[in-house]
Design a protein around this motif. Sequence first.
Motif, PDB file in Angstrom:
ATOM      1  N   LEU A 156     -31.845   2.401 -42.204  1.00 41.66           N
ATOM      2  CA  LEU A 156     -32.274   3.621 -41.514  1.00 41.66           C
ATOM      3  C   LEU A 156     -33.064   3.337 -40.243  1.00 41.66           C
ATOM      4  N   THR A 229     -33.326  13.405 -42.260  1.00 43.43           N
ATOM      5  CA  THR A 229     -32.984  12.303 -43.158  1.00 43.43           C
ATOM      6  C   THR A 229     -33.180  12.781 -44.587  1.00 43.43           C
ATOM      7  N   ARG A 258     -28.879  12.317 -41.310  1.00 47.74           N
ATOM      8  CA  ARG A 258     -28.341  11.256 -42.161  1.00 47.74           C
ATOM      9  C   ARG A 258     -28.722  11.454 -43.624  1.00 47.74           C
ATOM     10  N   ALA A 260     -28.976   9.029 -47.331  1.00 47.04           N
ATOM     11  CA  ALA A 260     -28.933   7.706 -47.962  1.00 47.04           C
ATOM     12  C   ALA A 260     -29.005   7.907 -49.474  1.00 47.04           C
ATOM     13  N   THR A 316     -24.657   5.397 -47.186  1.00 46.63           N
ATOM     14  CA  THR A 316     -25.218   6.258 -46.147  1.00 46.63           C
ATOM     15  C   THR A 316     -24.106   7.063 -45.486  1.00 46.63           C
TER      16      THR A 316
END
Length: 332
Positions: A156, A229, A258, A260, A316
């Motif tokens: 990240l 995120t 994003r 993860a 991810t």
Amino acid sequence: MKIEPVLRAVSEPTRLRMVRLLAHMELAVGELAQVLGQSQPRVSRHIRILCDAGLAERRKEGSWVFLRSAIGTLPAPEADTTTIGGAVLRLLALAERDDRQFAARCEQDRRHLAAIRAGREANASAYFERHAAEWDTMRRLHGADEPVEIALVAALADEPLGRVLDIGTGTGRMVELLSPTAARLTAIDKSAEMLRIARARLQDLPADKLDLVHGDFTALPFADAGFDTVLFHHVLHFAQDPAAVLAEAARVTAPGGRIAVVDLAAHDHEDLRVQHAHARLGFTDAHMAAFLADAGFSPAAPITLPGDPLTVKIWTGRRAAPAAEPRKALSA
């Protein structure tokens, strides 16, 4: 924010102390009553007045009710006072500097806050002692935490984290790990007990940088596109319907944001279903890529961290940005 209810709210000494206390840290109603040395019903009446004035906010977490400042944390001397809330905090800081009696009371309150912090840490330690065998079993299965954490941070690290959502935060370790580089952190968990553990762990973070929320990953209590995120750390294997959970995560992820997912690679340890309530025995790369794509994320190459006996994976993806509207042709 209107000035008249604010002035009425801060015209009472106990409420002045409460505003000052909540600017230090989020507190349960019972904890606030303990610090102030007053009954919960009396404290609750003060809370209602502060909330109505916009100086404090209530948040329910299981059977507990927590209070936090609605106007920010304690300001530095150069703090912005262009808002009424900022001016109130600045006034209280000046009052503590110039009013000896108020300063003495604030110092006494801070000593009580230190006792609250110590109590939270003691409760967290007791919880881990009661469940040490479970945690030790899981750690033996998926190996050391440090290599996974290093790999996650590296995955990240190529751009700012921005507004982070940690889904199923558990002990709050991931929030602690990402806090140095995140703009703001929100941690959600279905277990009120785990949130209390996380609160003890994270209580030194700035109060205006962290939100702890009681809720379920199947129905996140957040507006659309509110996070840059989104993280699942050893959480998705508890989902009966991972696709639906990831779709809900996509809803709250901003375009270009994003995700993860840290979890176990597919395995055959059936005992985890019974002993640890795992709904899924890990995931294959193909299944996870399909889940992410169906949710609206563009999957990246997975990261593999072999363990003994289980392997940890980091998957991810990036939320697609909305397509630009086609430009209209210019008329002749």
